[in-house]
Motif scaffolding. Structure first.
Motif, mmCIF file in Angstrom:
data_model
loop_
_atom_site.group_PDB
_atom_site.id
_atom_site.type_symbol
_atom_site.label_atom_id
_atom_site.label_comp_id
_atom_site.label_asym_id
_atom_site.label_seq_id
_atom_site.Cartn_x
_atom_site.Cartn_y
_atom_site.Cartn_z
ATOM 1 N N PRO A 73 0.859 -1.182 0.000
ATOM 2 C CA PRO A 73 0.000 0.000 0.000
ATOM 3 C C PRO A 73 0.905 1.245 0.000
ATOM 4 C CG PRO A 73 -0.604 -1.512 1.750
ATOM 5 C CD PRO A 73 0.691 -1.997 1.196
ATOM 6 N N ARG A 74 0.476 2.223 -0.727
ATOM 7 C CA ARG A 74 1.332 3.405 -0.889
ATOM 8 C C ARG A 74 1.730 4.010 0.461
ATOM 9 N NH1 ARG A 74 -0.107 8.386 -4.938
ATOM 10 N NH2 ARG A 74 1.339 9.937 -4.088
ATOM 11 N N ARG A 75 0.794 3.948 1.433
ATOM 12 C CA ARG A 75 1.079 4.609 2.714
ATOM 13 C C ARG A 75 2.144 3.858 3.517
ATOM 14 N NH1 ARG A 75 -2.466 1.374 5.840
ATOM 15 N NH2 ARG A 75 -3.895 0.487 4.335
ATOM 16 N N HIS A 76 2.459 2.577 3.150
ATOM 17 C CA HIS A 76 3.503 1.836 3.863
ATOM 18 C C HIS A 76 4.848 1.938 3.179
ATOM 19 C CE1 HIS A 76 0.245 -0.993 5.746
ATOM 20 N NE2 HIS A 76 0.298 0.219 6.314
ATOM 21 N N ALA A 77 4.938 2.734 2.156
ATOM 22 C CA ALA A 77 6.158 2.717 1.344
ATOM 23 C C ALA A 77 7.041 3.925 1.629
ATOM 24 C CB ALA A 77 5.777 2.677 -0.128
ATOM 25 N N PHE A 78 8.370 3.668 1.779
ATOM 26 C CA PHE A 78 9.351 4.756 1.865
ATOM 27 C C PHE A 78 9.255 5.618 0.616
ATOM 28 C CE2 PHE A 78 11.301 1.422 4.433
ATOM 29 C CZ PHE A 78 11.779 2.124 5.529
ATOM 30 N N CYS A 79 9.051 4.897 -0.484
ATOM 31 C CA CYS A 79 9.146 5.573 -1.775
ATOM 32 C C CYS A 79 8.139 6.701 -1.934
ATOM 33 C CB CYS A 79 8.973 4.567 -2.901
ATOM 34 S SG CYS A 79 10.336 3.427 -2.952
ATOM 35 N N ALA A 80 6.975 6.546 -1.288
ATOM 36 C CA ALA A 80 5.990 7.610 -1.387
ATOM 37 C C ALA A 80 6.589 8.916 -0.864
ATOM 38 C CB ALA A 80 4.746 7.234 -0.602
ATOM 39 N N ARG A 100 9.152 9.288 11.010
ATOM 40 C CA ARG A 100 8.276 9.066 9.837
ATOM 41 C C ARG A 100 8.246 7.596 9.434
ATOM 42 N NH1 ARG A 100 10.785 12.803 5.379
ATOM 43 N NH2 ARG A 100 12.657 12.021 6.423
ATOM 44 N N PHE A 101 9.380 6.892 9.777
ATOM 45 C CA PHE A 101 9.500 5.526 9.256
ATOM 46 C C PHE A 101 9.537 4.438 10.330
ATOM 47 C CE2 PHE A 101 11.762 8.472 6.396
ATOM 48 C CZ PHE A 101 10.869 8.415 5.334
ATOM 49 N N ALA A 102 9.734 4.891 11.602
ATOM 50 C CA ALA A 102 9.990 3.923 12.677
ATOM 51 C C ALA A 102 8.924 2.822 12.765
ATOM 52 C CB ALA A 102 10.119 4.657 14.017
ATOM 53 N N ASP A 103 7.685 3.132 12.500
ATOM 54 C CA ASP A 103 6.692 2.058 12.631
ATOM 55 C C ASP A 103 6.116 1.545 11.311
ATOM 56 O OD1 ASP A 103 5.450 4.358 12.190
ATOM 57 O OD2 ASP A 103 4.143 4.324 13.973
ATOM 58 N N GLY A 109 8.389 -5.159 11.031
ATOM 59 C CA GLY A 109 8.290 -6.580 10.684
ATOM 60 C C GLY A 109 9.476 -6.973 9.814
ATOM 61 N N PRO A 110 9.436 -8.218 9.239
ATOM 62 C CA PRO A 110 10.514 -8.626 8.348
ATOM 63 C C PRO A 110 10.470 -7.790 7.068
ATOM 64 C CG PRO A 110 8.742 -10.272 8.349
ATOM 65 C CD PRO A 110 8.392 -9.233 9.373
#
Ligand code: ADP
Length: 687
Positions: A73-80, A100-103, A109-110
């Motif tokens: 999902p876009r909201r889980h991506a660094f790339c967004a 911004r990325f810690a969780d 997760g893996p």
């Protein structure tokens, strides 16, 4: 964690449109992109590398190394976040240190990502995806490594740009192919023959309609000279024509259409309309000819012309048939009215007057219909000569004055103020037109109305330059502007057919045709309830020889011999009534041409009245015979005929002693004036 950065600075719609055009989102892996992902991982010495594209809400991985990942999902991506990074590049040295990325699932997760460096991929200025590297260990990235990542991203951009070009090229080719097949279908199924030739005149394409028209198959004519399809003399001239056109650009058919003839495979010919256009394609000149078979049109035109001729013929025969009995009706009613020996009672007079008026109305109608038929058949011949407008106006005014008086209408003749000029016209026909306008101005006027007659010098009217105009203005009922067009349609009376004013609705049709045949123009202005202004123009003349209208003398018939040759007893009896009452006149009758010749030779009458339509020998031949014999050659002849056609008149006029050609029904005044002319030519009476 905070929500992924929104691409607030990016026009998301345009970005998605570009991504769509790339046709890359969600597609299978392609080795060249896989290779770049591997290079990124190797050069930057990190285990994971991804090339991914991001649509409205999903990240889709196109190439990967060191990780099994297809979609996020876009909201889980660094790339967004990388997509929105101001420099087009995002480096996170340790994800645990960045709220911004810690969780993010990939962090907690893996595989437990600790390091991320991503570079945005731009296509046509739109950020469509990223090339990124990741590790499960924190890293510090050297500037050199960052530059390498940027260069690899630039490589991806190049590959994508080439991809876009290829897609667009394919699309253009597809469109062109479909257009070509569409055009081919149109060409093949077109009803018109379509032939393409090269600059040497060789046939390049030949559609199905052309095959049908010419009776050749396309493969039979392919590469052959197009002159094959033309009969002489076009066939011989065609090559030269094409060559000259290419040299001089002087076109006779090219760029326009022409009616020519075609030649079929079996050698037969047919009429066709050819429209040719020049096209430049692939640096070469081609010509495309569009051909339609006009045989049906020609046939239809011929049928229409034949029908028209038959109609005119019928009308002219009918009116001839009508004129003969009318002759008797008008003649005898005139006699009854004029008879001094047996004057009519008041009641009888009224009835006879009614018969006479109706007869005249019928005669006017017959004449109009005949005129119209002649004009439509193109058989009306005019004799143009210099005509003094003054004479024309005076004669017409004199004729219309009684009608105007009767209705209490005043005619103001403004033409007297300035001397009117001369025009080239057929005097009788011009007078007929003016009379039509004047009598309409009387008929369609209000009680006690006015008519203004004006002569318009050249330049004083809207008609052609150098022409004189005659204008008749009235203070009458006027004409509805919407019905003005109907004025010149035969038998159209614009509602008057329901009124009490007599008319036929053909006067103006004839008038306009006559004026136009004399080279002039018809002009109409009208306002309902105010009045109408009708004018016509005629070409001016500088000539001085104004025709004279002869002064008529009444003939003295005493001591004269008149021979009437006519097969119709009614006509003979009418003549007897007219002429026999005169003292001292001797009337001779011949019901046949043979008897006529005999009597003419024996008795040498002063005048011969000759009916042109005699059974057996016709009047024209009779004229020739009279002319051939010395004893009869000098006797003046008055021709009487129901045939008022110009041809018949011209034929009769070849006889040198023909004094007049009178058309039936006879007008007594015309007969009298012809007789007086004839008698002045004849020798003095022998007493
Ligand atoms: P006709 O007078 O025999 O009906 P015309 O061809 O002369 O035929 O005229 C056609 C029609 O045009 C007339 O019936 C009349 O309705 C209209 N018209 C002609 N002249 C005038 C005029 N001066 N004022 C009003 N209407 C006119």
């Amino acid at each position: 964690m905070s929500s992924p950065a929104q691409l607030s600075l990016v026009d998301e719609t345009a970005r998605l449109a570009t991504l769509e055009r790339l046709q890359i989102f969600g597609t299978e892996p392609e080795s060249r992109y896989d290779l770049i992902a591997k290079l990124a991982s190797r050069f930057l010495q990190v285990p994971i590398a991804l090339l991914s594209f991001i649509d409205a809400d999903t990240l889709c991985v196109k190439a990967r190394t060191g990780i099994e990942l297809d979609r996020l999902p876009r909201r889980h991506a660094f790339c967004a976040h990388a997509l929105a990074a101001p420099e087009g590049c995002l480096v996170v040295e340790d994800t645990h240190d960045d709220p911004r990325f810690a969780d993010l699932p990939l962090v907690v997760g893996p595989p437990g990502i600790r390091f991320y460096a991503g570079h945005t991929i731009y296509i046509e200025g739109q950020p469509v995806g990223t090339l990124c590297v990741m590790d499960t260990e924190p890293h510090t990235l050297t500037a050199e490594a960052l530059q390498t990542l940027g260069e690899l991203a630039a490589m991806v951009e190049k590959l994508l740009a080439a991809r876009l070009q290829a897609i667009e090229y394919r699309e253009a080719m597809r469109r062109q192919a479909s257009l070509a097949s569409e055009l081919k279908a149109i060409l093949e199924t077109a009803a018109a023959g379509i032939i393409r030739i090269d600059a040497q005149g060789r046939i390049q394409s030949f559609n199905r309609a052309a095959e049908r028209l010419f009776g050749y198959r396309a493969d039979e004519v392919q590469g052959k000279n197009v002159s094959l399809l033309m009969p002489a003399p076009w066939a011989e001239a065609h090559d030269g024509y094409l060559e000259r056109y290419l040299r001089t650009r002087e076109a006779r058919i090219i760029g326009s259409g022409r009616d020519v003839r075609g030649r079929r495979a079996d050698g037969s010919e047919f009429p066709l309309h050819l429209a040719v256009s020049e096209v430049q394609s692939g640096g070469e000149t081609h010509f495309i000819g569009i051909i339609s078979d006009t045989s049906a049109l020609h046939e239809a035109m011929e049928t229409a012309q034949r029908a028209n001729r038959a109609k005119s013929e019928f009308l002219s025969r009918m009116s001839h048939e009508l004129r003969t009995p009318l002759n008797a009706i008008l003649g005898f009613s005139q006699l009854l009215l004029q008879s001094k020996r047996e004057p009519l009672g008041e009641r009888q007079r009224r009835h006879v007057e009614q018969i006479h008026r109706s007869g005249q109305h019928l005669l006017a109608l017959v004449n109009d219909v005949l005129d119209l038929a002649r004009i439509e058949a193109g058989r009306l011949s005019l004799s143009l000569e210099p005509v003094a407008l003054r004479t024309l106006l005076d004669e017409a005014l004199e004729l219309v004055a009684p009608l105007a008086d009767e209705k209490g209408i005043r005619i103001h003749d403004h033409s007297r103020a300035a001397p009117p000029g001369r025009v080239w016209a057929d005097f009788t026909r011009a007078k007929q037109v003016l009379l039509n306008l004047l009598s309409n101005a009387v008929k369609y006027n209000r009680p006690d109305g006015e008519i203004h007659l004006r002569v318009l010098a050249p330049g004083e009217h809207e008609g052609p330059a150098g022409q004189w105009g005659i204008e008749v203005a009235d203070t009458g009922i006027g004409i509805d502007p919407e019905r003005l067009d109907e004025l010149f349609q035969p038998f159209s009376r614009l509602g008057q057919e329901r009124g009490r004013i007599e008319g036929t609705g053909i006067g103006l049709v004839i008038s306009r045709q006559l004026v136009e045949q004399m080279g002039g123009q018809f002009i109409v202005h009208s306002q309902p309830d105010v009045g109408s202004r009708f004018a016509f123009t005629l070409p001016g003349t500088a000539a001085n020889n104004v025709i004279d209208v002869p002064n008529l003398r009444l003939p003295t018939l005493a001591g004269r011999t008149i021979l009437a040759i006519d097969d119709n007893p009614a006509n003979l009896s009418l003549l007897e009534q007219v002429l026999g009452g005169e003292a001292g006149v001797q009337l001779l009758y011949a019901p046949t041409a043979a008897r006529g010749i005999e009597l003419a030779t024996e008795r040498r009458p002063d005048v011969i009245l000759l009916d042109i339509h005699l059974p057996g020998i016709d009047g024209h031949e009779m004229l020739e015979r009279l002319q051939r014999q010395a004893r009869t050659a000098t006797i003046p002849v008055i021709a009487l005929s129901a045939d008022a056609s110009a041809k018949a008149i011209a034929k009769a006029e070849r006889h040198p002693r023909l004094v007049a050609y009178l058309t039936k029904p006879l007008r007594l005044d015309a007969l009298m004036s012809a007789l007086s002319q004839a008698l002045s030519l004849a020798q003095e009476p022998q007493t």
